[in-house]
Design an enzyme around this catalytic site. Sequence first.
Site, PDB file in Angstrom:
ATOM      1  N   SER A  45       0.817  -1.208   0.000  1.00 44.57           N
ATOM      2  CA  SER A  45       0.000   0.000   0.000  1.00 44.57           C
ATOM      3  C   SER A  45       0.854   1.263   0.000  1.00 44.57           C
ATOM      4  CB  SER A  45      -0.934   0.012   1.212  1.00 44.57           C
ATOM      5  OG  SER A  45      -0.182  -0.008   2.421  1.00 44.57           O
ATOM      6  N   CYS A  46       2.155   1.118   0.274  1.00 52.30           N
ATOM      7  CA  CYS A  46       3.075   2.253   0.263  1.00 52.30           C
ATOM      8  C   CYS A  46       3.266   2.781  -1.158  1.00 52.30           C
ATOM      9  CB  CYS A  46       4.432   1.854   0.826  1.00 52.30           C
ATOM     10  SG  CYS A  46       4.388   1.304   2.543  1.00 52.30           S
ATOM     11  N   VAL A  47       3.839   3.973  -1.248  1.00 52.58           N
ATOM     12  CA  VAL A  47       4.150   4.589  -2.534  1.00 52.58           C
ATOM     13  C   VAL A  47       5.618   4.990  -2.561  1.00 52.58           C
ATOM     14  CG1 VAL A  47       3.860   6.743  -3.843  1.00 52.58           C
ATOM     15  CG2 VAL A  47       1.873   5.388  -3.228  1.00 52.58           C
ATOM     16  N   PHE A  64       7.135   5.997   1.192  1.00 53.71           N
ATOM     17  CA  PHE A  64       6.326   6.419   2.339  1.00 53.71           C
ATOM     18  C   PHE A  64       5.098   5.545   2.492  1.00 53.71           C
ATOM     19  CE2 PHE A  64       4.858   9.202  -1.150  1.00 53.71           C
ATOM     20  CZ  PHE A  64       3.480   9.078  -1.070  1.00 53.71           C
ATOM     21  N   GLY A 111       0.746   1.914  -3.946  1.00 53.29           N
ATOM     22  CA  GLY A 111      -0.647   2.170  -3.604  1.00 53.29           C
ATOM     23  C   GLY A 111      -1.565   0.982  -3.821  1.00 53.29           C
TER      24      GLY A 111
END
Length: 212
Positions: A45-47, A64, A111
């Site tokens: 889910s991080c970018v 992040f 994401g």
Amino acid sequence: MSREMKALATRRHFDSKLGCDAVKLLPNEYFVTNEDIVLGTVLGSCVAACIRDPAAGVGGMNHFMLPGGDEPNRTGSASMRYGAYAMEILINELLKAGARRERLEAKVFGGGAVLDQMRQLNIGERNAEFVLAYLRTEQIAVLAHDLRGEHARRVNYFPRSGKVLVRKMQSHRTKVETLLAKREQALQNSLEAAPPAPRVELFGAFARKERR
């Protein structure tokens, strides 16, 4: 030690498959360089934002976990969890290394909704929306993006050339995917225990917009 140094990726090795030196980024880290190396990370889910100035030959990546900003008095590693602080750090370090803001170009990835539980919190979608909005407000061109979906991604970025290799991981549990799933679960648990109320003091156009 400065807040920025605490978040600097330090895991450097030789990647035999790619035939060059590589730096591995974990969540909450960044790296900026003018070397001909590869920057790699794994995203759920991080970018990760990959930004460079092609004329100056300098580029970098961050990783992040959450959209928005963080309280400015927390430690560097904690603040780097949040997109606004992570983007500000990356851009500032690029400028310090000789980049010009008007020449910056970006490619962004991640994401994903790799766990059913995380889809309910919508973190991946919010991260994707945040990074695109941030770059649009800061007038940094987005040349490519691979965001959202249900797969984890392995990203390798070559900052000198701007080339990116993205591999979407399948649903079977490899060692890397198992580790990623544990990180996603830990993130979910921390958000359920203490939902963030992000705030940040920045200096760019995005910060001015956020404060209005």
